[in-house]
Design an enzyme around this catalytic site. Structure first.
Site, PDB file in Angstrom:
ATOM      1  N   HIS A 195       0.871  -1.179   0.000  1.00 20.72           N
ATOM      2  CA  HIS A 195       0.000   0.000   0.000  1.00 20.72           C
ATOM      3  C   HIS A 195       0.908   1.230   0.000  1.00 20.72           C
ATOM      4  O   HIS A 195       1.770   1.366   0.879  1.00 20.72           O
ATOM      5  CB  HIS A 195      -0.875   0.036   1.254  1.00 20.72           C
ATOM      6  CG  HIS A 195      -2.028  -0.916   1.233  1.00 20.72           C
ATOM      7  ND1 HIS A 195      -1.884  -2.275   1.168  1.00 20.72           N
ATOM      8  CD2 HIS A 195      -3.373  -0.683   1.253  1.00 20.72           C
ATOM      9  CE1 HIS A 195      -3.073  -2.846   1.165  1.00 20.72           C
ATOM     10  NE2 HIS A 195      -4.010  -1.907   1.211  1.00 20.72           N
ATOM     11  N   GLU A 198      -1.879   6.044  -0.747  1.00 25.77           N
ATOM     12  CA  GLU A 198      -3.322   6.034  -0.456  1.00 25.77           C
ATOM     13  C   GLU A 198      -3.593   7.327   0.321  1.00 25.77           C
ATOM     14  O   GLU A 198      -4.015   8.305  -0.281  1.00 25.77           O
ATOM     15  CB  GLU A 198      -3.724   4.799   0.362  1.00 25.77           C
ATOM     16  CG  GLU A 198      -5.219   4.771   0.699  1.00 25.77           C
ATOM     17  CD  GLU A 198      -5.601   3.648   1.674  1.00 25.77           C
ATOM     18  OE1 GLU A 198      -4.731   3.124   2.379  1.00 25.77           O
ATOM     19  OE2 GLU A 198      -6.811   3.327   1.719  1.00 25.77           O
ATOM     20  N   ASP A 276     -11.169  -3.554  -2.119  1.00 26.67           N
ATOM     21  CA  ASP A 276     -10.496  -3.254  -0.844  1.00 26.67           C
ATOM     22  C   ASP A 276     -11.211  -3.916   0.348  1.00 26.67           C
ATOM     23  O   ASP A 276     -10.806  -5.006   0.769  1.00 26.67           O
ATOM     24  CB  ASP A 276     -10.362  -1.731  -0.649  1.00 26.67           C
ATOM     25  CG  ASP A 276      -9.173  -1.323   0.209  1.00 26.67           C
ATOM     26  OD1 ASP A 276      -8.344  -2.183   0.548  1.00 26.67           O
ATOM     27  OD2 ASP A 276      -9.065  -0.116   0.536  1.00 26.67           O
TER      28      ASP A 276
HETATM   29  N1  ADE Z   1      -6.252  -2.623   5.414  1.00 27.43           N
HETATM   30  C1  ADE Z   1      -7.496  -2.832   5.001  1.00 27.43           C
HETATM   31  N2  ADE Z   1      -7.911  -1.815   4.207  1.00 27.43           N
HETATM   32  C2  ADE Z   1      -6.873  -0.953   4.128  1.00 27.43           C
HETATM   33  C3  ADE Z   1      -6.659   0.271   3.469  1.00 27.43           C
HETATM   34  N3  ADE Z   1      -7.592   0.832   2.705  1.00 27.43           N
HETATM   35  N4  ADE Z   1      -5.471   0.874   3.632  1.00 27.43           N
HETATM   36  C4  ADE Z   1      -4.513   0.334   4.374  1.00 27.43           C
HETATM   37  N5  ADE Z   1      -4.665  -0.831   5.021  1.00 27.43           N
HETATM   38  C5  ADE Z   1      -5.831  -1.469   4.894  1.00 27.43           C
HETATM   39 ZN    ZN Z   2      -6.085  -2.227   0.941  1.00 25.52          ZN
END
Ligand code: ADE
Ligand code: ZN
Length: 337
Positions: A195, A198, A276
């Site tokens: 990730h 974000e 997600d």
């Molecule tokens: N774990 C579950 N969803 C997530 C997200 N959107 N960002 C980071 N970790 C996560």
């Molecule tokens: Zn995620």
């Protein structure tokens, strides 16, 4: 009309957290089965709590929900329910992440978690014709030593776990903190995702590319603010697993109409569409495809391109990827008749 096209379009889902697929009804059922007290008295109260101000607000709710899972059967039921729902959405291949550390904290042995998820995957492959693969994510608010411990714990399943990732609180926990985790995972034969970008800045995406060298970036939408980074992602062919409804629900973007998915795609970045944590963010994969059609004006041909990209960006065997691409071609040709 386009809803029907999306529903039948073969697609791969590459970014979905198993613990994030826990439907409110199943959460209450598991809490009763395991005699766990929840802070919500009914479904309405729970649903009202699912209005998030950001990632930092969402994560404690995700972890609270996950605390209702205790036994092997719970992990089987959760995984099978998601696979059933995904198959109904036309998902033919899904690469699902399990955040094992939350459950280890509750005393649930790693084997109970993984064997149950793998059993559900095997049953769904036979009964629902959906091909599931398991990934394991570590949490970045914990130490790198804790993430390395996860790699040791999953070693007995290394040929059944396709990849590893990194999730949870992004800001303040940059990719560089996990350089050795990625190096070790790669040396042990795992594919890798992270990730990045974000709720963290574009620089985290750049750092992830430089230091962690992942096969894919989860989210990565912050790259849209940085033309040089978009060019790099395009040139290096590193796919982004984008989750439009998640980004709106967590206020990563102000509205679906302002989501950068179209801009990233038009800049030549490999973009895929994913859910997600679907019950938390208001929809499964087809809801995400429908949202970008409606709000970003992406037509059927572009949606089919995104579905092709999802198979190409998967960690599946090349021969099976080719079969899925042929299935899309056939589907598109049929729907043009
Ligand atoms: N774990 C579950 N969803 C997530 C997200 N959107 N960002 C980071 N970790 C996560
Ligand atoms: Zn995620």
């Amino acid at each position: 009309m386009v809803d029907g096209f999306i529903a039948g379009l073969p697609k791969a889902e590459l970014h979905v957290h198993l613990e994030g697929t826990l439907e409110p009804e199943m959460l209450f059922m598991l809490a009763a089965r395991n005699e766990i007290e929840l802070p919500w008295s009914d479904l309405d109260e729970l649903r009202a709590a699912y209005r998030f101000t950001g990632l930092e607000h969402f994560l404690p709710l995700l972890f609270k929900g996950a605390s209702a899972l205790r036994r092997s059967q719970d992990f089987y039921d959760l995984t099978h329910a998601y696979l059933t729902r995904a198959a109904a959405d036309g998902v033919r291949r899904t690469e699902m992440s399990l955040g094992v550390q939350s459950f280890l904290d509750s005393g649930i042995p790693i084997g109970d978690q993984i064997d149950s998820a793998l059993a559900a995957i095997a049953d769904a492959r036979r009964d629902l014709r959906i091909d599931g693969a398991l990934m394991v994510t570590s949490q970045r608010h914990r130490s790198q030593a804790a993430a390395l411990e996860v790699l040791d714990l999953i070693a007995p399943w290394s040929d059944q776990i396709i990849g590893i990732g990194l999730g949870a609180a992004e800001r303040g926990n940059p990719p560089g903190k996990f350089a050795e985790y990625y190096e070790t995972a790669r040396a042990r034969g795992y594919r890798t995702t992270i990730h990045a970008g974000e709720d963290g800045p574009a620089d985290y995406v750049r750092e992830a590319l430089d230091v962690c060298r992942p096969n894919r970036i989860d989210h990565g939408v912050a790259a849209a603010t940085d033309p040089a980074l978009m060019t790099r992602l395009r040139d290096e062919g590193i796919p982004l697993t984008v989750c439009p409804l998640s980004n709106v629900a967590l206020q990563v973007v102000p509205s679906m109409a302002e989501h950068p998915l179209r801009m990233l795609h038009e800049a030549g970045v490999v973009v895929t569409v994913n859910s997600d944590d679907p019950p938390y963010f208001g929809g499964y994969i087809n809801d995400n495809y429908e949202a970008i059609h409606e709000h970003l004006g992406l037509d059927q041909a572009t949606l089919a391109e995104l579905a092709r990209a999802s198979f190409r960006a998967s960690f599946d065997d090349p021969a099976r990827i080719a079969e899925h691409l042929a299935a899309i071609d056939e589907y598109v040709a049929q729907s043009e008749k």
